[in-house]
Write a protein that holds these residues in place. Sequence first.
Motif, PDB file in Angstrom:
ATOM      1  N   ALA A 277      -4.782   4.351   7.139  1.00  0.00           N
ATOM      2  CA  ALA A 277      -5.926   3.607   6.616  1.00  0.00           C
ATOM      3  C   ALA A 277      -6.733   4.448   5.646  1.00  0.00           C
ATOM      4  O   ALA A 277      -7.212   3.967   4.609  1.00  0.00           O
ATOM      5  N   VAL A 278      -6.887   5.748   5.974  1.00  0.00           N
ATOM      6  CA  VAL A 278      -7.636   6.644   5.075  1.00  0.00           C
ATOM      7  C   VAL A 278      -6.864   6.871   3.774  1.00  0.00           C
ATOM      8  O   VAL A 278      -7.427   6.812   2.663  1.00  0.00           O
ATOM      9  N   LEU A 279      -5.566   7.109   3.883  1.00  0.00           N
ATOM     10  CA  LEU A 279      -4.746   7.396   2.694  1.00  0.00           C
ATOM     11  C   LEU A 279      -4.668   6.210   1.748  1.00  0.00           C
ATOM     12  O   LEU A 279      -4.587   6.374   0.527  1.00  0.00           O
ATOM     13  N   THR A 280      -4.658   5.015   2.289  1.00  0.00           N
ATOM     14  CA  THR A 280      -4.462   3.812   1.454  1.00  0.00           C
ATOM     15  C   THR A 280      -5.753   3.048   1.222  1.00  0.00           C
ATOM     16  O   THR A 280      -5.724   1.896   0.802  1.00  0.00           O
ATOM     17  N   LYS A 281      -6.898   3.715   1.522  1.00  0.00           N
ATOM     18  CA  LYS A 281      -8.176   3.011   1.389  1.00  0.00           C
ATOM     19  C   LYS A 281      -8.394   2.491  -0.027  1.00  0.00           C
ATOM     20  O   LYS A 281      -8.875   1.378  -0.235  1.00  0.00           O
ATOM     21  N   ASP A 282      -8.023   3.270  -1.005  1.00  0.00           N
ATOM     22  CA  ASP A 282      -8.256   2.879  -2.406  1.00  0.00           C
ATOM     23  C   ASP A 282      -6.980   2.444  -3.111  1.00  0.00           C
ATOM     24  O   ASP A 282      -6.945   2.314  -4.349  1.00  0.00           O
ATOM     25  N   ALA A 283      -5.883   2.253  -2.347  1.00  0.00           N
ATOM     26  CA  ALA A 283      -4.604   1.887  -2.978  1.00  0.00           C
ATOM     27  C   ALA A 283      -4.663   0.460  -3.494  1.00  0.00           C
ATOM     28  O   ALA A 283      -5.208  -0.438  -2.849  1.00  0.00           O
ATOM     29  N   LYS A 284      -4.083   0.267  -4.681  1.00  0.00           N
ATOM     30  CA  LYS A 284      -4.035  -1.054  -5.294  1.00  0.00           C
ATOM     31  C   LYS A 284      -2.579  -1.383  -5.569  1.00  0.00           C
ATOM     32  O   LYS A 284      -1.962  -0.790  -6.453  1.00  0.00           O
ATOM     33  N   PRO A 285      -1.997  -2.315  -4.864  1.00  0.00           N
ATOM     34  CA  PRO A 285      -0.593  -2.680  -5.061  1.00  0.00           C
ATOM     35  C   PRO A 285      -0.355  -3.184  -6.477  1.00  0.00           C
ATOM     36  O   PRO A 285      -1.189  -3.857  -7.064  1.00  0.00           O
TER      37      PRO A 285
ATOM     38  N   LYS B 274       0.832  -1.203   0.000  1.00  0.00           N
ATOM     39  CA  LYS B 274       0.000   0.000   0.000  1.00  0.00           C
ATOM     40  C   LYS B 274       0.867   1.253   0.000  1.00  0.00           C
ATOM     41  O   LYS B 274       0.577   2.236  -0.688  1.00  0.00           O
ATOM     42  N   ALA B 275       1.953   1.233   0.812  1.00  0.00           N
ATOM     43  CA  ALA B 275       2.842   2.396   0.868  1.00  0.00           C
ATOM     44  C   ALA B 275       3.531   2.624  -0.486  1.00  0.00           C
ATOM     45  O   ALA B 275       3.675   3.763  -0.954  1.00  0.00           O
ATOM     46  N   LYS B 276       3.994   1.544  -1.101  1.00  0.00           N
ATOM     47  CA  LYS B 276       4.652   1.665  -2.415  1.00  0.00           C
ATOM     48  C   LYS B 276       3.715   2.235  -3.452  1.00  0.00           C
ATOM     49  O   LYS B 276       4.127   3.004  -4.328  1.00  0.00           O
ATOM     50  N   SER B 277       2.424   1.870  -3.351  1.00  0.00           N
ATOM     51  CA  SER B 277       1.471   2.371  -4.340  1.00  0.00           C
ATOM     52  C   SER B 277       1.286   3.881  -4.231  1.00  0.00           C
ATOM     53  O   SER B 277       0.822   4.526  -5.176  1.00  0.00           O
TER      54      SER B 277
END
Length: 377
Positions: A331-339, A288-291
């Motif tokens: 959690a809010v920042l990566t809610k829509d993250a797609k690795p 998630k962070a990398k995305s």
Amino acid sequence: MQFRDSLTLDAPRRLNDGAMAVRARAARTGVYQYAGSEVDPENKHNLRDTALVNVLRDDGTVFDEKSVRSFIGKPITDDHPAAPVTTSNWRDHARGTIMGAMRDGEYLAFDLLLTDAEAIAKVDGGKRELSNGYSSDLQFGDFTAPDGTKCQARQTSISGNHVALVDRGRAGSECAIKDGFAVCDTLPSNLFDSFTQEKPVKTILIDGLTVDMANTDTAIATVQTLIAARDAATAQVTDLTSQVATLTAESQTKDAKITTLEQQVKDAKPTPAQLREAGKALMVTADKAKSLGVTVSDEMDETAIMTATVTKHMGDAAKDWSADQIAASFAVLTKDAKPEVKPIGAPKPINDSTAAAANARAEWLADKQTAYRGQAA
């Protein structure tokens, strides 16, 4: 020390051989009054000049078995002798015998037997007043009788010597053998003086040591030594008890610490399933962070990865946030993250040749490493 008393006697009885028998009510319980000069002649207790001093005689003193027995077998005398009756002068003074003693209500009663014809004749002729001779110790202090009367002293350790026939006792004509009863007074002053000059030696056994109570200085020194030894032993026992209590508390504390540490070690040891779940969670967090464009290194754990992600996107606003706030923001920042998912390469066919198989395996491993590095970047 001698004191004044009253006795109540039944009517005398004549025996066949001419002897005279009579029961005398001797000492009673209660409060007795004496002149201060009688109880404190040397004024050691500031009572010598007091007109009347209240002296308590309680049940424990009057009916003490040793004191009662001290009267039995003692002589009846014709007047008080100038000195206490002893074996050396008994033949000169004995006119009868105290035969027995019993409790009669609040009184101690004696059975008296007059066996001397001349003394009996004097009784018949009117010499009927009586006076009992005995010694007694005094305790000075503040005492209260059962009826509430305040007393300045208390009698203890009564020791009988004799009972005397007298012409006139201190209590007057009422202290006499009569048809119905007789009352007996106490010692005259000359006998009081003689008794104070002759005191029996008293010894007591304290912790195996025989203490001569007649020698005041020796007795005081011995008792003080024993008290000091007792106090020292008591202090030592108290100190040892305190040390035992301290050691026991320390031991219990150590046991509690060991138990707690053992439980913490037990709780901290992860199971294989927990390790797998932790690894999955770390990989998901890293992806998630990398995305979101955050560089993730092998040294970073979940908290570090989330902190780096939130700091990159929130800046100084997040510098004082707690771990829970960082996690919520991540959690809010990566809610829509797609690795990003990268293929690891197509499978390579492997023939039966050993060399070919080895080459094919090497190429396959190389492709996998390249794919992994790509994901890590």
